[in-house]
Design an enzyme around this catalytic site. Structure first.
Site, PDB file in Angstrom:
ATOM      1  N   GLU A 275      51.601   8.369  -8.277  1.00 39.58           N
ATOM      2  CA  GLU A 275      50.550   7.343  -8.330  1.00 39.58           C
ATOM      3  C   GLU A 275      51.081   5.978  -7.903  1.00 39.58           C
ATOM      4  O   GLU A 275      50.368   5.209  -7.258  1.00 39.58           O
ATOM      5  CB  GLU A 275      49.963   7.262  -9.737  1.00 39.58           C
ATOM      6  CG  GLU A 275      49.037   8.407 -10.081  1.00 39.58           C
ATOM      7  CD  GLU A 275      48.227   8.121 -11.333  1.00 39.58           C
ATOM      8  OE1 GLU A 275      47.444   7.155 -11.324  1.00 39.58           O
ATOM      9  OE2 GLU A 275      48.396   8.864 -12.313  1.00 39.58           O
TER      10      GLU A 275
ATOM     11  N   ASN B 292      43.683  12.927 -15.915  1.00 40.58           N
ATOM     12  CA  ASN B 292      44.319  14.161 -15.460  1.00 40.58           C
ATOM     13  C   ASN B 292      45.695  14.166 -16.117  1.00 40.58           C
ATOM     14  O   ASN B 292      46.593  13.439 -15.680  1.00 40.58           O
ATOM     15  CB  ASN B 292      44.500  14.182 -13.943  1.00 40.58           C
ATOM     16  CG  ASN B 292      43.218  14.427 -13.166  1.00 40.58           C
ATOM     17  OD1 ASN B 292      43.089  15.431 -12.486  1.00 40.58           O
ATOM     18  ND2 ASN B 292      42.283  13.491 -13.244  1.00 40.58           N
TER      19      ASN B 292
ATOM     20  N   LYS C  19      42.435   1.029 -11.713  1.00 44.32           N
ATOM     21  CA  LYS C  19      43.451   1.353 -12.723  1.00 44.32           C
ATOM     22  C   LYS C  19      44.601   0.350 -12.725  1.00 44.32           C
ATOM     23  O   LYS C  19      45.190   0.055 -11.686  1.00 44.32           O
ATOM     24  CB  LYS C  19      43.968   2.767 -12.472  1.00 44.32           C
ATOM     25  CG  LYS C  19      44.884   3.328 -13.552  1.00 44.32           C
ATOM     26  CD  LYS C  19      45.149   4.800 -13.257  1.00 44.32           C
ATOM     27  CE  LYS C  19      46.050   5.470 -14.254  1.00 44.32           C
ATOM     28  NZ  LYS C  19      46.245   6.903 -13.930  1.00 44.32           N
TER      29      LYS C  19
ATOM     30  N   ASN D 121      43.171   3.643  -7.674  1.00 47.53           N
ATOM     31  CA  ASN D 121      42.639   4.703  -8.521  1.00 47.53           C
ATOM     32  C   ASN D 121      41.479   4.063  -9.279  1.00 47.53           C
ATOM     33  O   ASN D 121      41.694   3.210 -10.137  1.00 47.53           O
ATOM     34  CB  ASN D 121      43.726   5.204  -9.479  1.00 47.53           C
ATOM     35  CG  ASN D 121      43.322   6.457 -10.206  1.00 47.53           C
ATOM     36  OD1 ASN D 121      42.144   6.779 -10.323  1.00 47.53           O
ATOM     37  ND2 ASN D 121      44.299   7.177 -10.735  1.00 47.53           N
TER      38      ASN D 121
ATOM     39  N   GLU E 265      38.776  11.332 -14.199  1.00 50.23           N
ATOM     40  CA  GLU E 265      39.541  10.591 -13.191  1.00 50.23           C
ATOM     41  C   GLU E 265      39.720  11.473 -11.955  1.00 50.23           C
ATOM     42  O   GLU E 265      39.875  12.689 -12.063  1.00 50.23           O
ATOM     43  CB  GLU E 265      40.909  10.231 -13.779  1.00 50.23           C
ATOM     44  CG  GLU E 265      41.903   9.616 -12.804  1.00 50.23           C
ATOM     45  CD  GLU E 265      43.324   9.618 -13.345  1.00 50.23           C
ATOM     46  OE1 GLU E 265      44.029   8.617 -13.141  1.00 50.23           O
ATOM     47  OE2 GLU E 265      43.742  10.618 -13.966  1.00 50.23           O
TER      48      GLU E 265
ATOM     49  N   CYS F  13      42.936   7.171 -17.571  1.00 48.58           N
ATOM     50  CA  CYS F  13      44.106   7.995 -17.855  1.00 48.58           C
ATOM     51  C   CYS F  13      45.213   7.244 -18.588  1.00 48.58           C
ATOM     52  O   CYS F  13      45.113   6.994 -19.786  1.00 48.58           O
ATOM     53  CB  CYS F  13      44.607   8.627 -16.566  1.00 48.58           C
ATOM     54  SG  CYS F  13      45.708  10.042 -16.863  1.00 48.58           S
TER      55      CYS F  13
END
Length: 717
Positions: free
Chosen positions: A146, A197, A127, A110, A46, A172
């Site tokens: 995020e 991550n 995402k 993302n 990612e 993730c």
């Protein structure tokens, strides 16, 4: 057999100074290793092209924009696509995407893409499950923003026909959610690829740090087994900008067994032969979804989320200061000193007058049953002032009422006639009222009320704001025809400047704070505020009353007005009054501590702008001293989290828009609940029935969206 020779390319840390070109060079070396091992598909992490930038708070849009990719491939990544084509190796790649839709709206996601062996992009995933928080949280060693920097993906979990089978992607935090795997499993995914991550340190629950690897593997092994799919996970690992990232990149079989896992926290390639036909071992037997699923019993999964009690613990990390007022007594009568300020007849007269104004309506009292249950309280009643006269706050009652009283007196002095507000609105006395100029200092809402009253009743208006009042609040005041003057310093400095200029230019100050020689007009303001208290009392369910009323502090005028009416109407059975203030402007708490009006100094810099006051009103003190039982001081962050909590709603509670000063009373109660010593001191427990008053809605729409992450309109949609 349908076989993929699969590689998972873990990356070591990427520092902030590392260029995309240097990262791609490392990825090319891993791709070369993959070629030497016969791979035809490689999974990268990612946000693989940069350091994990959501760990920082950026207030410069240009600086933030530099982390996104506006196109793919681009100059930095084209060598990767070229090498894939040359080697005949496809790949999965995660990155920060900036895109513009057909309507010209810019979006930030993302994102991961799936690239075939010919270098073509065959799939794109954005995402869905964004972790972290929206606002800067200084208590964290590093941020996890995020939710601030990305939107949730709009397309859900897709699958694609590629590499001889059906493949899916996620990113993730998605891997922790069983729905991720089940949706793709129902769509036939045989291989699920993901990048991550993941910090080893989990600051909200540090006691789980030692479980990070266990939870990481547990969720993926369960997802693989329960859906009969291969899972390939590539991480970014090692010490990145002071944050240790988890390694343990892995390949997991449909049986849930780990068949390959990284052993370092640096650049590393692991490989496995992935036989897609092995998915049938699970799908045809243990988890035969078409045969064994009973979806008629799963409907709760797709219902709106219900926040459990743990939601209240979001406020647990906040400090709180409590001070009991030794002078207060439940047995104290409402005496002559209090009656001079807020006598029952004056309060009732204010209500009769205000209720005749065009646009008057009783604001709602809402029972927050979901929040009460989650917080462990018997009742939470929430008086919502966001709709008051279209001004967005309770202040519409006070400032405008005082303006009307000033102008009625001006007409009486000029003509000898006694009129009411209907007479002012008729325009018959415009020649008198147009010569009057009213003025005040404000953090926003009071000035808006005074300006609205001046415009409605026909006089002139000059409003003073201090240095940190937002441009949005300034514009809202100007909308009502007032001249707005910005001064240096804090709220109290603007109060003094407004008074000096009023004396110089013959203006009449309309303030909700009083001081020696200035008492009558603040009394009118406070009398206007009592209207909402009477409404609330009459809206309570028959036979029920609050044990506690949590009230915003400020100069104390609002709190005193509400307290006075409850005190008058309930006598010695009145509720316990708890005043809540920002920790940077807690003048009532300081006054309770010393037993006399006590100023606090400094910038008084708080997001709860309507409460940024350093001196208690002398008139308000006449009520606060004998009846204000307790004072609490809380940080700004608690108010922001409470705004978000109300915007989402708890259990069956509908979303509510409440501004940064509007939530203060409720935020104080919720923070107090996380401190057993404070709960004991103020008598707050499972039997408590609390009343809170949301004194404002989104009176600064730009700030509200910035703090909550959604506009008021989006919250209420």
């Amino acid at each position: 057999m349908r076989v993929i020779e699969l590689g998972v390319a873990q990356l070591g840390p990427i520092q902030r100074k590392d260029s995309r070109a240097s990262v791609v060079a490392r990825m090319l070396k891993l791709l070369e290793r993959a070629r030497s091992r016969g791979c035809n598909l490689v999974v990268f992490p990612e946000l693989a092209l940069t350091t994990f930038f959501p760990r920082w708070y950026f207030d410069d849009p240009a600086e933030l924009d530099a982390w996104y990719e506006a196109e793919m491939p681009n100059d930095a990544t084209r060598p990767l696509f070229d090498a894939a084509r040359e080697y005949g190796i496809g790949f999965y790649l995660g990155f920060a995407e900036k895109s513009t839709d057909d309507q010209g709206v810019v979006h930030h996601y993302n994102t991961s893409i799936l690239v075939e062996r010919d270098g073509s992009i065959v799939g794109r995933y954005r995402k869905v499950h964004l972790p972290g928080h929206t606002e800067h949280e200084p208590w964290r060693v590093f941020q996890h923003l995020e939710k601030r920097y990305f939107e949730p993906g709009p397309d859900g979990f897709g699958v694609w026909q590629a590499f001889g089978g059906t493949v899916g992607m996620c990113l993730c935090n998605d891997r922790r959610w069983p729905e991720t795997y089940r949706v793709m499993g129902l769509k036939g995914a045989e291989l699920i690829m993901l990048g991550y991550n993941t910090p080893v340190q989990y600051m909200p629950v540090p006691q789980h740090d030692h479980l990070q690897s266990f939870h990481h593997l547990l969720s993926m092994q369960a997802g693989a087994y329960q859906n009969g799919a291969w899972v390939a996970a590539a991480g970014k690992a090692g010490l990145e900008e002071g944050c240790m990232l988890l390694g343990h990149s892995c390949i997991i079989a449909p049986t849930g067994e780990i068949v390959a896992m990284s052993s370092t926290i640096d650049d590393e390639l692991i490989t496995a032969t992935v036989d897609l036909d092995r998915c049938a071992e699970i799908r045809d037997h243990v988890f035969n979804l078409p045969l064994h699923r009973q979806p008629q019993h799963y409907s709760i999964i797709t219902e709106p989320p219900v926040r459990p009690r743990i939601a209240m613990k979001l406020l647990a990390n906040h400090a709180i200061e409590h001070r009991h007022n030794a002078a207060a007594s439940l047995d104290a009568p409402f005496g002559p000193r209090q009656a001079v300020v807020l006598g029952a007849a004056d309060c009732e007269a204010a209500r009769r007058e205000i209720s005749t104004w065009p646009g008057y309506a009783v604001t709602p009292l809402v029972g927050l049953t979901g929040l009460a249950a989650a917080a462990g309280l018997a009742k939470v009643w929430f008086k919502d002032e966001a709709g008051r006269f279209g001004l967005g706050s309770f202040k519409a009652l006070g400032g405008a009422y005082a303006v009307s009283r000033i102008l009625i007196e001006a007409v009486r002095e000029a003509t000898g006639k006694t009129i009411d507000t209907a007479g002012l609105l008729s325009g018959d006395y415009a020649d008198v009222v147009s010569t009057v100029t009213v003025s005040c200092a404000t953090d926003g809402n009071h000035g808006r009320s005074v300006a609205w009253g001046a415009q409605r009743f026909g006089c002139q208006c000059v409003i003073y704001i201090h240095a940190t009042v937002s441009e949005g609040r300034k514009a809202a005041i100007e909308r009502y025809g007032a001249t707005v003057v910005r001064t240096a310093g804090n709220y109290d400095d603007s109060v003094r400047q407004a008074a000096e200029d009023a004396a110089k230019f013959g203006r009449i100050v309309v303030s909700d704070t009083s001081y020696p020689g200035y008492m009558d007009i603040p009394r009118f303001v406070m009398q206007g505020y009592t209207v909402l208290a009477d409404e609330a009392i009459e809206q309570l369910p028959a036979g029920e009353s609050p044990t506690h009323v949590f009230l915003q502090g400020g100069v104390g005028g609002f709190a005193a007005a509400v307290m006075a009416r409850f005190w008058q109407r309930f006598g010695d059975k009145r509720p316990r009054f708890v005043i809540v203030e920002p920790d940077q402007a807690a003048c009532i708490l300081a006054s309770f501590a010393k037993g006399e009006p006590t100023a606090v100094h400094g910038d008084l810099d708080t997001l709860m702008a309507g409460l940024a006051c350093g001196e208690v009103s002398l008139l308000a003190w006449e009520v606060l001293e004998p009846a204000g039982d307790d004072a609490l001081a809380i940080p700004d962050a608690a108010a922001v989290e409470c705004m978000k909590l109300l915007a989402q709603g708890v259990a069956e509670d509908k979303p509510i828009v409440s501004g940064e000063s509007g939530v203060t009373g409720l935020a104080g109660a919720l923070v107090a609940l996380q401190h057993p010593d404070v709960c004991r001191a103020i008598g707050l427990d499972k039997h408590s029935r609390i009343l809170v008053i949301s004194t404002e809605g989104a009176t600064d729409p730009v700030l509200y969206r910035e703090l909550v992450g959604r506009s008021a309109e989006e919250v209420l949609a």
